[in-house]
Motif scaffolding. Structure first.
Motif: not given
Length: 315
Positions: A13-20, A23-32
């Motif tokens: 999770i932390e890596t995905a958020l740090a890499r921004g 904007a490309r992943s709905p799942v990571v957007a929800s994590w954010s």
């Protein structure tokens, strides 16, 4: 989840958020949203908060029309997915399941995990999850195991679809969840399809229930989503499902400001009073099986008057 698995999930999770990647992943957007908007820690989930019996009863009363429309459809969906360890949930706009279908043998597991009526599953409280994320994004979502935000929930697979009410506004969420670790991608795809179709059936039934005296018209060219119009005895559109509104560009409260069905469906022609009268005559003639005398009698006019009002049309 083991300490190492918890640490790996947090790192992902932390890596995905740090890499921004939001904007490309709905799942990571929800994590954010879970981490930055709601301030949640994926390693420190609270046990799902559950309503009191009184609160649950009040919530069910508020959602009663949708629950009534959904009930037989929930039964049929559970018949399709219950044998493989899934439960079916109908949640309100706060992400709280108010109806549930599940096998008795699985109930203790699902109750422990909070997949139970009265449990709060909003993103603000439970982070990325099927019900809460579906409510935020208003689309069909699948949150599979470690796509959940909280490590505690990574045992779950959740497939959810939004349900829109008779006025075209979001009314709730239909969810199928499983704690099995052997759900294949192909089988989840089938479940998502079943959830989506069931959500549409619930919407259609709730719409029919809301306009019990209206004529239901299936929107041409919109068979996939099943868009419906409610048309009254004056041939005015007084209601439209969300799919119909989207397909036909309809907005506003159609009950207060109805629209001629011909206009809505693109069949507009200049009309006169004579046109309306002729339509009444033709309907009477059709009901009488082409018998002019019977049609005239049904309308309370003479045969000669019927002929005169109908004009030069050949009978």
């Amino acid at each position: 989840m083991s300490p190492r698995a918890t640490e790996n999930h947090l790192t992902t999770i932390e890596t995905a958020l740090a890499r921004g990647e939001a904007a490309r992943s709905p799942v990571v957007a929800s994590w954010s949203r879970s981490a930055r908007l709601h301030g949640l820690d994926p390693t420190k989930p609270s046990h799902p908060d559950r309503m009191t019996a009184q609160e649950l009863a009040a919530a069910r009363d508020r959602m009663n029309p949708l629950i009534r429309a959904a009930s037989p459809n929930l039964d049929r969906l559970f018949q399709a997915v219950g044998a493989v360890g899934c439960c079916v949930l109908l949640a309100d706009l706060d992400g709280i399941p108010l109806e549930r279908r599940g096998a008795a043998v699985d109930d203790p597991v699902f109750s422990d995990w909070g997949l139970w009526p009265g449990t709060r599953w909003s993103e603000a409280e439970q982070g990325t999850n099927g019900i809460g994320t579906c409510l935020v994004e208003e689309r069909v979502v699948t949150i599979h195991r470690d796509q959940h935000f909280f490590t505690r929930n990574t045992i779950l697979s959740c497939m959810s679809a939004p349900i829109y009410g008779p006025q075209g506004k979001l009314a709730g969420v239909l969810d199928v969840s499983s704690a099995r670790n052997d759900l294949t991608e192909g089988f989840m795809t089938l479940i998502v399809q079943a959830v989506t179709e069931t959500a549409q059936k619930i919407e259609a039934q709730a719409f029919r229930d809301a306009y019990p005296t209206a004529r239901m018209v299936l929107v041409p060219g919109d068979r996939a989503s099943g868009g419906l119009l409610a048309v009254d005895h004056d041939d005015l559109v007084i209601g439209a499902t969300r799919a119909a509104r989207h397909h036909l560009g309809l907005t506003g409260d159609l009950t207060r400001q109805p629209r001629p069905a011909a206009d809505v469906l693109g069949h507009f022609e200049h009309e006169t009073l004579e046109d309306g009268e002729r339509a009444v005559l033709m309907r009477a003639l059709a009901r009488a099986g082409g018998n002019v005398s019977a049609a005239a009698r049904d309308l309370g006019i003479s045969r000669a008057t019927f002929h005169r009002k109908l004009g030069p049309r050949l009978i």
